[in-house]
Each structure stands twice: as C-alpha cells, then as structure tokens.
Design an enzyme around this catalytic site. Sequence first.
Site, mmCIF file in Angstrom:
data_model
loop_
_atom_site.group_PDB
_atom_site.id
_atom_site.type_symbol
_atom_site.label_atom_id
_atom_site.label_comp_id
_atom_site.label_asym_id
_atom_site.label_seq_id
_atom_site.Cartn_x
_atom_site.Cartn_y
_atom_site.Cartn_z
ATOM 1 N N TYR A 160 0.829 -1.210 0.000
ATOM 2 C CA TYR A 160 0.000 0.000 0.000
ATOM 3 C C TYR A 160 0.870 1.270 0.000
ATOM 4 O O TYR A 160 0.765 2.101 -0.913
ATOM 5 C CB TYR A 160 -0.932 -0.065 1.223
ATOM 6 C CG TYR A 160 -1.540 1.231 1.660
ATOM 7 C CD1 TYR A 160 -2.269 2.037 0.775
ATOM 8 C CD2 TYR A 160 -1.401 1.667 2.980
ATOM 9 C CE1 TYR A 160 -2.835 3.231 1.194
ATOM 10 C CE2 TYR A 160 -1.978 2.853 3.400
ATOM 11 C CZ TYR A 160 -2.684 3.638 2.507
ATOM 12 O OH TYR A 160 -3.233 4.815 2.929
ATOM 13 N N ASP A 197 9.912 -7.744 -3.398
ATOM 14 C CA ASP A 197 8.621 -7.989 -2.733
ATOM 15 C C ASP A 197 8.225 -9.437 -2.957
ATOM 16 O O ASP A 197 8.330 -9.935 -4.075
ATOM 17 C CB ASP A 197 7.551 -7.034 -3.295
ATOM 18 C CG ASP A 197 6.386 -6.865 -2.342
ATOM 19 O OD1 ASP A 197 5.745 -7.885 -2.008
ATOM 20 O OD2 ASP A 197 6.120 -5.721 -1.933
ATOM 21 N N SER A 241 3.378 -11.131 -0.513
ATOM 22 C CA SER A 241 2.583 -11.786 0.533
ATOM 23 C C SER A 241 1.373 -10.931 0.899
ATOM 24 O O SER A 241 0.280 -11.457 1.090
ATOM 25 C CB SER A 241 3.440 -12.072 1.767
ATOM 26 O OG SER A 241 4.147 -10.918 2.155
ATOM 27 N N ALA A 284 9.415 -3.413 3.455
ATOM 28 C CA ALA A 284 8.854 -4.771 3.594
ATOM 29 C C ALA A 284 8.866 -5.203 5.052
ATOM 30 O O ALA A 284 9.929 -5.297 5.667
ATOM 31 C CB ALA A 284 9.669 -5.750 2.753
ATOM 32 N N ALA A 285 7.692 -5.440 5.593
ATOM 33 C CA ALA A 285 7.592 -5.873 6.995
ATOM 34 C C ALA A 285 6.173 -6.308 7.282
ATOM 35 O O ALA A 285 5.258 -6.043 6.502
ATOM 36 C CB ALA A 285 7.974 -4.720 7.935
ATOM 37 N N SER A 300 7.906 3.478 12.853
ATOM 38 C CA SER A 300 6.487 3.674 13.184
ATOM 39 C C SER A 300 6.356 4.432 14.497
ATOM 40 O O SER A 300 7.224 4.317 15.388
ATOM 41 C CB SER A 300 5.827 2.301 13.324
ATOM 42 O OG SER A 300 4.589 2.415 13.949
ATOM 43 N N TYR A 336 5.330 -5.757 17.615
ATOM 44 C CA TYR A 336 5.487 -4.996 16.373
ATOM 45 C C TYR A 336 6.323 -3.731 16.617
ATOM 46 O O TYR A 336 7.334 -3.489 15.934
ATOM 47 C CB TYR A 336 4.114 -4.626 15.788
ATOM 48 C CG TYR A 336 4.208 -3.613 14.666
ATOM 49 C CD1 TYR A 336 4.789 -3.947 13.453
ATOM 50 C CD2 TYR A 336 3.733 -2.306 14.832
ATOM 51 C CE1 TYR A 336 4.902 -3.010 12.431
ATOM 52 C CE2 TYR A 336 3.836 -1.367 13.814
ATOM 53 C CZ TYR A 336 4.430 -1.718 12.623
ATOM 54 O OH TYR A 336 4.551 -0.788 11.620
ATOM 55 N N LYS A 345 10.338 -2.542 15.372
ATOM 56 C CA LYS A 345 10.689 -1.287 14.689
ATOM 57 C C LYS A 345 11.783 -0.539 15.460
ATOM 58 O O LYS A 345 12.708 0.025 14.867
ATOM 59 C CB LYS A 345 9.441 -0.402 14.541
ATOM 60 C CG LYS A 345 8.432 -0.947 13.533
ATOM 61 C CD LYS A 345 8.990 -0.937 12.120
ATOM 62 C CE LYS A 345 8.030 -1.504 11.106
ATOM 63 N NZ LYS A 345 8.572 -1.562 9.757
ATOM 64 N N LEU A 349 -8.336 2.609 10.991
ATOM 65 C CA LEU A 349 -9.663 3.179 11.245
ATOM 66 C C LEU A 349 -10.483 3.476 9.983
ATOM 67 O O LEU A 349 -11.640 3.054 9.891
ATOM 68 C CB LEU A 349 -9.525 4.457 12.097
ATOM 69 C CG LEU A 349 -10.855 5.140 12.422
ATOM 70 C CD1 LEU A 349 -11.750 4.244 13.274
ATOM 71 C CD2 LEU A 349 -10.625 6.487 13.117
ATOM 72 N N ARG A 367 -10.183 -0.149 24.438
ATOM 73 C CA ARG A 367 -9.238 -1.236 24.208
ATOM 74 C C ARG A 367 -8.046 -1.023 25.139
ATOM 75 O O ARG A 367 -7.651 0.126 25.386
ATOM 76 C CB ARG A 367 -8.713 -1.201 22.759
ATOM 77 C CG ARG A 367 -9.673 -1.795 21.771
ATOM 78 C CD ARG A 367 -9.062 -1.846 20.409
ATOM 79 N NE ARG A 367 -8.606 -0.514 19.973
ATOM 80 C CZ ARG A 367 -8.477 -0.145 18.704
ATOM 81 N NH1 ARG A 367 -8.748 -1.001 17.754
ATOM 82 N NH2 ARG A 367 -8.067 1.067 18.376
ATOM 83 N N GLY A 410 -4.450 -0.457 26.281
ATOM 84 C CA GLY A 410 -3.240 0.076 25.651
ATOM 85 C C GLY A 410 -3.471 1.177 24.628
ATOM 86 O O GLY A 410 -2.547 1.543 23.919
HETATM 87 N N1 LIG Z 1 0.181 1.439 7.155
HETATM 88 C C1 LIG Z 1 0.519 2.111 8.247
HETATM 89 O O1 LIG Z 1 -0.312 2.817 8.858
HETATM 90 C C2 LIG Z 1 1.941 2.070 8.766
HETATM 91 C C3 LIG Z 1 2.271 2.847 9.903
HETATM 92 C C4 LIG Z 1 3.574 2.818 10.381
HETATM 93 C C5 LIG Z 1 4.554 2.059 9.724
HETATM 94 N N2 LIG Z 1 4.192 1.309 8.629
HETATM 95 C C6 LIG Z 1 5.250 0.503 7.970
HETATM 96 O O2 LIG Z 1 5.236 0.789 6.586
HETATM 97 C C7 LIG Z 1 5.690 -0.348 5.840
HETATM 98 C C8 LIG Z 1 4.728 -0.630 4.698
HETATM 99 O O3 LIG Z 1 3.435 -0.834 5.228
HETATM 100 P P1 LIG Z 1 2.124 -0.981 4.317
HETATM 101 O O4 LIG Z 1 1.007 -0.387 5.077
HETATM 102 O O5 LIG Z 1 2.404 -0.528 2.945
HETATM 103 O O6 LIG Z 1 1.938 -2.579 4.364
HETATM 104 P P2 LIG Z 1 1.699 -3.609 3.171
HETATM 105 O O7 LIG Z 1 1.447 -4.931 3.853
HETATM 106 O O8 LIG Z 1 0.696 -3.110 2.214
HETATM 107 O O9 LIG Z 1 3.118 -3.622 2.457
HETATM 108 C C9 LIG Z 1 4.193 -4.434 2.846
HETATM 109 C C10 LIG Z 1 4.835 -4.974 1.571
HETATM 110 O O10 LIG Z 1 5.986 -5.749 1.922
HETATM 111 C C11 LIG Z 1 5.900 -7.032 1.327
HETATM 112 N N3 LIG Z 1 6.524 -7.964 2.266
HETATM 113 C C12 LIG Z 1 6.144 -8.220 3.540
HETATM 114 N N4 LIG Z 1 6.958 -9.120 4.092
HETATM 115 C C13 LIG Z 1 7.894 -9.436 3.164
HETATM 116 C C14 LIG Z 1 9.013 -10.318 3.138
HETATM 117 N N5 LIG Z 1 9.323 -11.076 4.198
HETATM 118 N N6 LIG Z 1 9.758 -10.382 2.011
HETATM 119 C C15 LIG Z 1 9.446 -9.618 0.928
HETATM 120 N N7 LIG Z 1 8.395 -8.779 0.893
HETATM 121 C C16 LIG Z 1 7.623 -8.690 1.992
HETATM 122 C C17 LIG Z 1 4.424 -7.310 1.119
HETATM 123 O O11 LIG Z 1 4.133 -8.236 0.083
HETATM 124 C C18 LIG Z 1 3.897 -5.909 0.793
HETATM 125 O O12 LIG Z 1 3.972 -5.636 -0.583
HETATM 126 C C19 LIG Z 1 5.851 -1.472 6.862
HETATM 127 O O13 LIG Z 1 7.211 -1.543 7.219
HETATM 128 C C20 LIG Z 1 5.023 -0.997 8.041
HETATM 129 O O14 LIG Z 1 5.466 -1.533 9.249
HETATM 130 C C21 LIG Z 1 2.912 1.294 8.133
#
Ligand SMILES: NC(=O)c1ccc[n+]([C@@H]2O[C@H](COP(=O)([O-])OP(=O)(O)OC[C@H]3O[C@@H](n4cnc5c(N)ncnc54)[C@H](O)[C@@H]3O)[C@@H](O)[C@H]2O)c1
Length: 323
Positions: A11, A31, A34, A74-75, A117, A144, A148, A190, A282, A284
Amino acid sequence: MTWLITGGAGYIGAHVVAETQKSGRNVVILDDLSTGLESRVPDSATLVNIAITDQKAVRKLFADHEIHGVLHLAARKQVGESIERPDYYWSENVHGLQVLLDAMSEANVRKLVFSSSAAVYGQPEITGDAMITETTTCKPINPYGATKLVGEWYAQAKTVSDGMSVAALRYFNVAGAGRPEFGDVFTFNLVPLIFDAITHDRAPRIYGDNYPTPDGTCIRDYIHVQDLAEAHVAAMDLVDSRDASFEAINIGTGRGSSVREVIDMVIDVTGLTITPEIIERRIGDPAALVADVSKARATLDWTSRYDLHDIVDSAWKAWQLKG
Ligand SMILES: NC(=O)c1ccc[n+]([C@@H]2O[C@H](COP(=O)([O-])OP(=O)(O)OC[C@H]3O[C@@H](n4cnc5c(N)ncnc54)[C@H](O)[C@@H]3O)[C@@H](O)[C@H]2O)c1
C-alpha cells in the site's frame, strides 16, 4: 541512480515507488507479494519476487543490480498478530533487516531509509496538548513496535561500523490514496474499518468515548499516504547528502483528529447516515498521539499538504474501486 524499494508492491510502497520514479530515480522492487499486489508494480520498475529473509536471493539481487540506496518498507505490521506470533515478527522484521543490512554491507551500499512507526513510542507519558517529539522516550508496548525500535538501533549501529547514512521515518496513522488503484485493501486501520462496517451494514465501533479529549474519543495524527511518499523523496536527498549519520524523524501532520471527527468526515464525504456503536476501551490505547513535526520540517524541508477531508475522500474513491 537505482534505489531498491523493499515492499514496493504494498500500500505505502506503491506510492513511494511512484514518487521515487517521479524524482528521476530508477527503481528495483523486492517484494514477495505476501500482502502486496503485482498490479501495483509499474512496467517501468523491475520486480524481484523474493523474501527479504532469503539471504542467498537478497545477496544475488545486490550482485545483479547496481543499487545506490535502499528504502526498506517490507515488513509485517499488524499489532494483534505480533502479540500472537512474536517469533514470526522478529524473524520477518528483525532478521529480514539483518539479511538486508548484511547484503548492503557486502555490496558497499550505504544509504538507507527505514520504515519505522509511531508504535516505537508505545503509550508516551505526555500531558495536555503536548505532542510527541523524537526525543520522547521510546517504550513499545507490543512486539510490532519493538521490532521497529530494534530495527532503528540496528541500523544506527551500521552508521558507526559501516559509515551508513540512515533516516528512520516514524510514520503516524497512514491513510488515503494517491491514486484509487493504490488504496489500502486491508481493514486494519480506522478509515478502512469504517468503510468496511458501512459497506456491510454494520455500525462502526468506537472503543471508548470517555477519554480526556474534547469529544471523549481517541485522537490520532492521520497522514495522507501521498504526503508520506513525498517525505521519502526528501529522505533520500537527506541520506544522500550525509555520511555516517542517523536521524529518526516523525512523519505526521502535527494535527490530531478524534475518532468521532473521522466518522463525521466519512458522513460528510459519503453522504450516508452513520450511527457508531460505543463499546469498551481497548487495552493500551492512549488518549492522544500527535506528532511534533518540527524535525521533519527542519531536516527534510517537508511538511504535509493534505487534510482529513482529502484523506477520507481519496480513501473512499479507492474503496469503491475495490468493489
Ligand atoms: N500502514 C501504516 O499505517 C503504517 C504505519 C507505520 C509504519 N508502517 C510501515 O510501513 C511499511 C509498509 O506498510 P504498508 O502499510 O504498505 O503494508 P503492506 O502490507 O501493504 O506492504 C508491505 C509490503 O511488503 C511485502 N513484504 C512483507 N513481508 C515481506 C518479506 N518477508 N519479504 C518480501 N516482501 C515482503 C508485502 O508483500 C507488501 O507488498 C511497513 O514496514 C510498516 O510496518 C505502516
């Protein structure tokens, strides 16, 4: 100049890929799809479909492509899942980073922008209208957030051992869509949770309306994903301009919106009648989490441009495309 974007099919990653290309940089995406979608990957970027934990494959990627720097997104990111499966989160988020940093060292790649984060702060002890600064004590309250924070420490250690230049961007509550086809397809946050409830004729839930906030509901700092993507371009410029340096930087708007205000905005944007259900708090959930964004302004020369209306409006358009 080529930047590796891990999680580029996700995303946030899809928006970051688009902005990075717009800034004139070449992009390689790592990527495993997953949670990401191949449809978000532009033809102009190379997708390497491997897991970040696959040491051999990650090393090969660096051997095959001349990578200048890395944006590591990626996480795994679900708080609840991280409580149920801490080993999985440490493996994916911490060991995954270890594999990446090791491959970067081997290939002499020294520029890193790390997706951190606001979860690193946990339940910060702040009073009144105080905002969270980067010097607020970090005390994560779930695995989580811990992965980070450890990731930040690990990357910071590489500034000393390898002369890496690192920016850890501490995202607050990311929402909205830069393009409808890049919208968030999951219902963990949300705004999509409200859309999911109204789409299925359920009342959106408010977890507690007796917090010490003006309307009693929790306040968070919602940042438009397009703003966030633009902050990454500024962060690439920052790490490029420095050697052996680490900066943790809050990425938010500096303005808080309550859960009720978000629901009111959804009513405004959709024109629907929505009556939320108030349930127990909730565990926390802090009353208010709002970013002090002065460091982002000073170090990145970046501030957010979009407001809550833009966020909800763009997210609703993306949600409708989802069908
Ligand atoms: N969405 C939020 O509100 C938010 C807030 C704070 C931090 N983050 C951080 O931003 C980053 C991206 O989040 P997002 O919301 O786009 O999530 P998302 O799940 O849409 O994107 C994560 C991407 O990483 C890939 N991925 C996950 N694990 C992998 C692995 N082991 N090997 C290869 N690819 C892998 C997934 O296929 C996906 O395309 C993450 O590190 C997340 O922790 C997100």
